[in-house]
Design an enzyme around this catalytic site. Structure first.
Site, short mmCIF file in Angstrom:
data_model
loop_
_atom_site.label_atom_id
_atom_site.label_comp_id
_atom_site.label_asym_id
_atom_site.label_seq_id
_atom_site.Cartn_x
_atom_site.Cartn_y
_atom_site.Cartn_z
N TYR A 92 -3.04 -5.51 17.27
CA TYR A 92 -3.22 -4.78 16.01
C TYR A 92 -4.47 -3.89 16.07
O TYR A 92 -4.43 -2.69 15.73
CB TYR A 92 -3.33 -5.79 14.87
CG TYR A 92 -3.45 -5.21 13.49
CD1 TYR A 92 -2.33 -4.70 12.83
CD2 TYR A 92 -4.68 -5.19 12.82
CE1 TYR A 92 -2.44 -4.19 11.54
CE2 TYR A 92 -4.79 -4.69 11.53
CZ TYR A 92 -3.67 -4.19 10.89
OH TYR A 92 -3.78 -3.69 9.62
N GLY B 141 3.17 -0.47 8.96
CA GLY B 141 2.40 -1.20 9.96
C GLY B 141 2.71 -2.67 9.88
O GLY B 141 3.15 -3.17 8.83
N ILE C 143 0.83 -1.20 0.00
CA ILE C 143 0.00 0.00 0.00
C ILE C 143 0.87 1.26 0.00
O ILE C 143 0.59 2.23 -0.70
CB ILE C 143 -0.95 -0.02 1.22
CG1 ILE C 143 -1.98 -1.16 1.05
CG2 ILE C 143 -1.66 1.31 1.40
CD1 ILE C 143 -2.87 -1.40 2.27
N ASN D 125 -10.92 -8.37 15.88
CA ASN D 125 -10.63 -9.64 15.22
C ASN D 125 -9.96 -10.57 16.22
O ASN D 125 -9.00 -10.15 16.86
CB ASN D 125 -9.66 -9.36 14.07
CG ASN D 125 -9.95 -10.22 12.88
OD1 ASN D 125 -10.85 -11.06 12.91
ND2 ASN D 125 -9.20 -10.02 11.82
P1 NAP Z 1 3.16 -4.60 3.94
O1 NAP Z 1 3.07 -5.13 2.56
O2 NAP Z 1 3.62 -5.52 5.02
O3 NAP Z 1 4.07 -3.28 3.92
C1 NAP Z 1 4.35 -2.55 5.09
C2 NAP Z 1 5.67 -1.85 4.93
O4 NAP Z 1 5.95 -1.17 6.17
C3 NAP Z 1 6.79 -2.83 4.68
O5 NAP Z 1 7.68 -2.38 3.69
C4 NAP Z 1 7.45 -2.90 6.05
O6 NAP Z 1 8.80 -3.29 6.05
C5 NAP Z 1 7.28 -1.46 6.52
N1 NAP Z 1 7.57 -1.39 7.93
C6 NAP Z 1 7.22 -2.26 8.90
N2 NAP Z 1 7.76 -1.90 10.06
C7 NAP Z 1 8.48 -0.78 9.83
C8 NAP Z 1 9.27 0.05 10.65
N3 NAP Z 1 9.46 -0.22 11.94
N4 NAP Z 1 9.86 1.13 10.10
C9 NAP Z 1 9.73 1.41 8.80
N5 NAP Z 1 8.97 0.64 7.96
C10 NAP Z 1 8.37 -0.45 8.48
O7 NAP Z 1 1.76 -4.03 4.43
P2 NAP Z 1 0.52 -3.42 3.60
O8 NAP Z 1 -0.46 -4.51 3.40
O9 NAP Z 1 0.99 -2.64 2.45
O10 NAP Z 1 -0.10 -2.46 4.73
C11 NAP Z 1 0.21 -1.08 4.82
C12 NAP Z 1 -0.64 -0.47 5.92
O11 NAP Z 1 -2.02 -0.72 5.66
C13 NAP Z 1 -0.35 -1.05 7.30
O12 NAP Z 1 -0.43 -0.02 8.27
C14 NAP Z 1 -1.48 -2.04 7.50
O13 NAP Z 1 -1.75 -2.27 8.86
C15 NAP Z 1 -2.62 -1.33 6.79
N6 NAP Z 1 -3.70 -2.23 6.35
C16 NAP Z 1 -3.49 -3.17 5.39
C17 NAP Z 1 -4.54 -4.00 5.01
C18 NAP Z 1 -4.39 -5.03 3.92
O14 NAP Z 1 -5.37 -5.70 3.62
N7 NAP Z 1 -3.23 -5.20 3.31
C19 NAP Z 1 -5.79 -3.87 5.62
C20 NAP Z 1 -5.96 -2.91 6.60
C21 NAP Z 1 -4.91 -2.08 6.96
P3 NAP Z 1 9.22 -4.76 6.67
O15 NAP Z 1 9.18 -5.71 5.56
O16 NAP Z 1 10.60 -4.52 7.20
O17 NAP Z 1 8.25 -5.10 7.75
#
Ligand code: NAP
Length: 474
Positions: free
Chosen positions: A380, A318, A247, A374
């Site tokens: 979370y 996140g 995202i 959840n």
């Molecule tokens: P993702 O693919 O796991 O990407 C998250 C990115 O954040 C990764 O590059 C991760 O790096 C980075 N990150 C994690 N911890 C970090 C830190 N301490 N400092 C700097 N960067 C860090 O997740 P996503 O699905 O794109 O989700 C993005 C956001 O949307 C999150 O906040 C998530 O909770 C929210 N969200 C997602 C969904 C969904 O369906 N995908 C639904 C609801 C909410 P690492 O690989 O090192 O962890």
């Protein structure tokens, strides 16, 4: 990270197979592939109705005409006087709704001005307008009800009718989702007329493809009412955390598409992927852990000398570490709380002192998990609900600075995070919404770009769900 069933259900064999077994065929959603356009509804028609005491006809007609849409009405509809009066004042012509046999294009959107509803009798005007028209809505069509915000209602009945609109929109969204169409409610506070243009553009266009069944309130957009959404992020400096992939990478890409200079930040372990993402956007990569004690100072030190300051901050980084509470280790608890919430609070505190422009805008990524809860996600969901409260609580301070803070709560989005889920809950997760499919990272990015724009100034302290009307927490 792709929805194979959706592709299959649209193949010729898949269509037959799905209809034989009575399986749903998720609609193909149309998403934008270009920046916000001025005339983004050019060649399309919007059918407008209202109640006969409606007060928002003028800003509504101005905005919709400004998008290049042809304006249509149902000549027999009883709520026409306010619309006709406003159209005469604005020198706009209102065409009659053509019959289905005429061969004329169908209306892309149905918009109803419900701002004057104040009795059970008057709400019948909404039914009379929508009921015969809803069948003719094309695929990827839009329904938008515009009402007075309940807090701005001036009587018990007006407040009751305003709340009634929420139920109407939520239910209609569930009926028309099969078609890829959406229904949403825009609530206008007193003075919010000045901020109507940007949310109308968002809700009536492809930029809101995965937003349905939602209510968004718009308040006064003081001093910024003349800022148009198209081009409004040109030259703005935007920080996006967690920008290496998923995202975050999409948010970075859409902000860059809208003309922003992007600074993408991610964990040092993601430096390679971050570099690649940023290179494709002419962005700047900042390999930095959001939980670093001095993160805000390091961001300010990176941004200040080169760009002056940040106009936009998007807190997207996140993580999940799911376990039933009875089995959850303190490490899992602390890690998720620290990354998803603690870091946002600390970074903002620092950037509000130094690094964020006075009228800067903050968008925090929450989750519908924070709304519905959840099993296995006490950590979370606490953080994601906290983000919603934080945006609400910080709104007055941001307004005083001439800025705003909002949250976006994604539903099931096709990313690495959801691809890691076991197959059965993943398949259920992506189907239990009105559009029968998961969203794309771009859907979140479009909502973020809208809220990050100074044109969305009337929206502050709100949480917008981008979830295809997921049944979870709804
Ligand atoms: P993702 O693919 O796991 O990407 C998250 C990115 O954040 C990764 O590059 C991760 O790096 C980075 N990150 C994690 N911890 C970090 C830190 N301490 N400092 C700097 N960067 C860090 O997740 P996503 O699905 O794109 O989700 C993005 C956001 O949307 C999150 O906040 C998530 O909770 C929210 N969200 C997602 C969904 C969904 O369906 N995908 C639904 C609801 C909410 P690492 O690989 O090192 O962890």
């Amino acid at each position: 990270m792709s929805d194979r069933y959706l592709d299959f259900a649209h193949s010729s064999f898949g269509k037959t197979f799905a209809s034989m077994l009575g399986l749903p065929t998720p609609p193909r959603l149309r998403r934008p592939d270009a920046p916000w356009a001025g005339q983004l509804l050019e060649g399309k028609f919007v059918l407008i109705g209202g109640d006969d005491a409606a007060v928002l006809s003028e800003p509504l007609l101005t905005a919709i005409h400004g998008m290049g849409a042809g304006l249509r009405i149902v000549p027999e509809h009883v709520g026409l006087p306010p619309l006709k009066k406003a159209a005469a004042k604005l020198k706009l012509s209102l065409a009659g709704n053509p019959s289905a046999e005429s061969g004329e294009p169908r209306s892309h959107a149905l918009v109803f001005d419900a701002s004057g509803l104040n009795s059970i009798e008057s709400i019948r005007e909404l039914y009379d307008f929508m009921q015969p028209l809803v069948r003719g809505l094309p695929s990827n069509g839009r329904v938008l009800v515009v009402s007075r915000a309940p807090e701005s209602a001036d009587s018990v009945l007006a407040k009751t009718m305003s709340m009634a609109m929420r139920g109407f929109v939520r239910s209609l969204a569930k009926e028309i989702g099969k078609n890829g169409s959406t229904a949403n409610l825009l609530e206008v506070e007193i003075g919010g007329e000045s901020g109507l243009d940007a949310p109308l553009r968002f809700f009536l266009s492809e930029h809101s493809a995965y937003v349905s069944g939602q209510t968004l309130s718009v308040g006064p957009a003081e001093g910024t009412s003349r800022i148009a959404l198209p081009g409004s992020l040109n030259g703005k400096v935007a920080l996006v955390t967690g920008a290496a992939r998923g995202i975050g990478a999409s948010i970075a890409s859409v902000l860059a598409r809208e003309g922003a200079q992007v600074i993408g930040m991610d964990h040092p372990s993601q430096e390679g992927a971050l570099g690649e993402t940023m290179a494709s956007l002419n962005g700047v990569g900042l390999a930095l852990d959001v939980t670093a004690a001095d993160a805000a100072e390091r961001i300010a030190a990176e941004v200040g000398p080169r760009f002056g300051g940040l106009d936009v901050v998007v807190h997207n980084a996140g993580v999940t570490r799911d376990k039933m509470l009875r089995n959850m280790s303190p490490q899992f608890w602390d890690m998720v709380l620290n990354i998803n919430l603690g870091a946002i609070l600390r970074i903002n505190e620092g950037l509000l002192k130094k690094g964020l422009q006075q009228n800067g805008r903050i968008v925090c990524i929450s989750s519908i998990g924070g709304i519905g809860g959840n099993a296995g996600q006490t950590n979370y969901a606490s953080t994601k609900a906290g983000v919603i409260g934080y945006a609400d609580a910080m709104a007055p301070l941001m307004a005083k600075r001439g800025g705003a803070i909002n949250a976006v709560a994604p539903g099931f989005i096709e990313t690495q995070m959801t691809a890691a889920m076991p197959m059965a809950p993943r398949e259920v997760g992506r189907r239990i919404n009105s559009l029968s499919q998961g969203g794309m990272p771009q859907d979140i990015a479009e909502a973020v770009a809208f809220l990050a724009s100074p044109a969305a100034a009337g929206i502050n302290g709100r949480t917008l769900r981008v979830c295809g009307q997921n049944w979870f927490g709804a």
